[in-house]
Enzyme design. Sequence first.
Site, PDB file in Angstrom:
ATOM      1  N   GLU A 194       3.600   4.248  -0.282  1.00 32.26           N
ATOM      2  CA  GLU A 194       4.527   4.633  -1.347  1.00 32.26           C
ATOM      3  C   GLU A 194       5.353   5.837  -0.911  1.00 32.26           C
ATOM      4  OE1 GLU A 194       2.676   5.263  -5.085  1.00 32.26           O
ATOM      5  OE2 GLU A 194       1.858   3.228  -5.190  1.00 32.26           O
ATOM      6  N   THR A 219       6.888  -4.848   4.813  1.00 35.63           N
ATOM      7  CA  THR A 219       7.502  -5.721   5.817  1.00 35.63           C
ATOM      8  C   THR A 219       7.658  -7.143   5.277  1.00 35.63           C
ATOM      9  OG1 THR A 219       6.436  -4.411   7.542  1.00 35.63           O
ATOM     10  CG2 THR A 219       7.302  -6.559   8.184  1.00 35.63           C
ATOM     11  N   MET A 241       0.827  -1.208   0.000  1.00 31.56           N
ATOM     12  CA  MET A 241       0.000   0.000   0.000  1.00 31.56           C
ATOM     13  C   MET A 241       0.865   1.263   0.000  1.00 31.56           C
ATOM     14  SD  MET A 241      -3.094  -0.868   2.641  1.00 31.56           S
ATOM     15  CE  MET A 241      -3.875  -2.469   2.699  1.00 31.56           C
ATOM     16  N   GLU A 254      -6.242  -4.952  10.069  1.00 31.89           N
ATOM     17  CA  GLU A 254      -4.872  -4.620  10.462  1.00 31.89           C
ATOM     18  C   GLU A 254      -4.836  -3.779  11.728  1.00 31.89           C
ATOM     19  OE1 GLU A 254      -2.654  -2.642   7.436  1.00 31.89           O
ATOM     20  OE2 GLU A 254      -0.895  -2.332   8.711  1.00 31.89           O
ATOM     21  N   ARG A 255      -5.818  -2.910  11.908  1.00 31.46           N
ATOM     22  CA  ARG A 255      -5.732  -1.922  12.973  1.00 31.46           C
ATOM     23  C   ARG A 255      -6.351  -2.366  14.301  1.00 31.46           C
ATOM     24  NH1 ARG A 255      -7.345   2.899   8.757  1.00 31.46           N
ATOM     25  NH2 ARG A 255      -5.211   3.314   8.053  1.00 31.46           N
ATOM     26  N   SER A 294     -12.853  12.212  -7.961  1.00 25.88           N
ATOM     27  CA  SER A 294     -12.707  11.202  -6.902  1.00 25.88           C
ATOM     28  C   SER A 294     -11.296  10.634  -6.906  1.00 25.88           C
ATOM     29  CB  SER A 294     -13.713  10.063  -7.089  1.00 25.88           C
ATOM     30  OG  SER A 294     -13.466   9.036  -6.142  1.00 25.88           O
ATOM     31  N   SER A 314       3.836   9.546  -0.395  1.00 26.04           N
ATOM     32  CA  SER A 314       2.407   9.440  -0.134  1.00 26.04           C
ATOM     33  C   SER A 314       2.079   9.372   1.351  1.00 26.04           C
ATOM     34  CB  SER A 314       1.825   8.187  -0.824  1.00 26.04           C
ATOM     35  OG  SER A 314       1.855   8.343  -2.210  1.00 26.04           O
TER      36      SER A 314
END
Length: 388
Positions: free
Chosen positions: A136, A167, A134, A251-252, A187, A139
């Site tokens: 970059e 990772t 995800m 993930e969170r 968008s 970013s």
Amino acid sequence: MSAATLHLEVPILPAAAEDLRLDVRAFIAEERAGGRLPPPTKVGLGFSVEMTQRIAKRGWIGLTWPRVYGGQERSALERYVVTEELLAASVPVGAHWIADRQSGPVLLKFGSEAQKAFYLPRIAGGECFFCIGMSEPDSGSDLASLRSKAEKVPGGWRINGRKIWTTNAHRVHYIIALVRTSTVEGSRHAGLTQLIVDLKAPGVTISPIVSMAGEHDFNEVLFEDVFVPDDALIGQEGNGWNQVSAELAYERSGPERWLSSFRLINELTTALGPEARPSSLEALGRLLSHLLALRQLSLSVASMIQAGRPPNVEAAIVKDLGTKFEQEAVRVVRDIVSAEGLADGGDPRSGRLRALLMHAQLMAPAFTVRGGTNEILRGIIAKGIGLR
């Protein structure tokens, strides 16, 4: 949703989950007794293919998935118990962590039948590992601004771009890359797509990013005219933002967001003798009360996943509070160790506490960055409860 309707229910763990907890503890005790799981001297997930395969043999990877895909069809609360016990004991689970936590669930929810049949049993068997594609350069945590692109070509897609903070990309088999496949006026979120990329494919270059602790877990992954076939597309072309939003909730919300430094607290607790200063005990007690509160919050998110409810806002709350707690824990332990003179002893326990503390201090700045910075999380929370 509004702040008034935000409600985090605290579930009661079923008997099956508590029975499973005993099984995991017995496994950990066997591993320690057999010399395969030495006491930790570092915080974090660790990486051991051998340990992952022993965990897979117990059926604890893909625990909630359908049996036809290698899972056990158990509940999200049971999975929570397994992850909590493995993390609290510092079992090195990094090899399968991403695939079990989010890549597999994304494939289960959005993937084709062929993708599920090919990848999920291999993940559950401890044979197939994934990393996240995800973030970059330039970013930050603003995923909508990513620049990696994939263009449609006969039979598949050609990818060009660069991913960072991937990772274990140098150790795993696949990356799920979020790339732009089209531009939609007005968008930034539309036109993003998820593609599965074999990390040994021609055109993929993996370069190490060495952390402040001198360790190589992170990488930069460069795509140069990398071809992936049509069947690498996950879900619908252009729907990547919605898919990633669901993935990030997994993930969170997990206990890894507040258990990274648990072994440090555990070592301190056992190192403190009965003559510890009242101020040290008070600080430790406050820390443990915060730990218990976070556990309840994290459990409530697991119960939402079990009920099939999207926990995006609640997961962001848990991660925001959890990662701040982890940084606070390192500071509190450091102050107590200094006040009590615990780092001066020559016994193995003092040495372990000292090593854990040194490593945790080097890793602590990353706690609030990985998986989305706190600023991003607070934006999600504010929007979720109607403040933006």
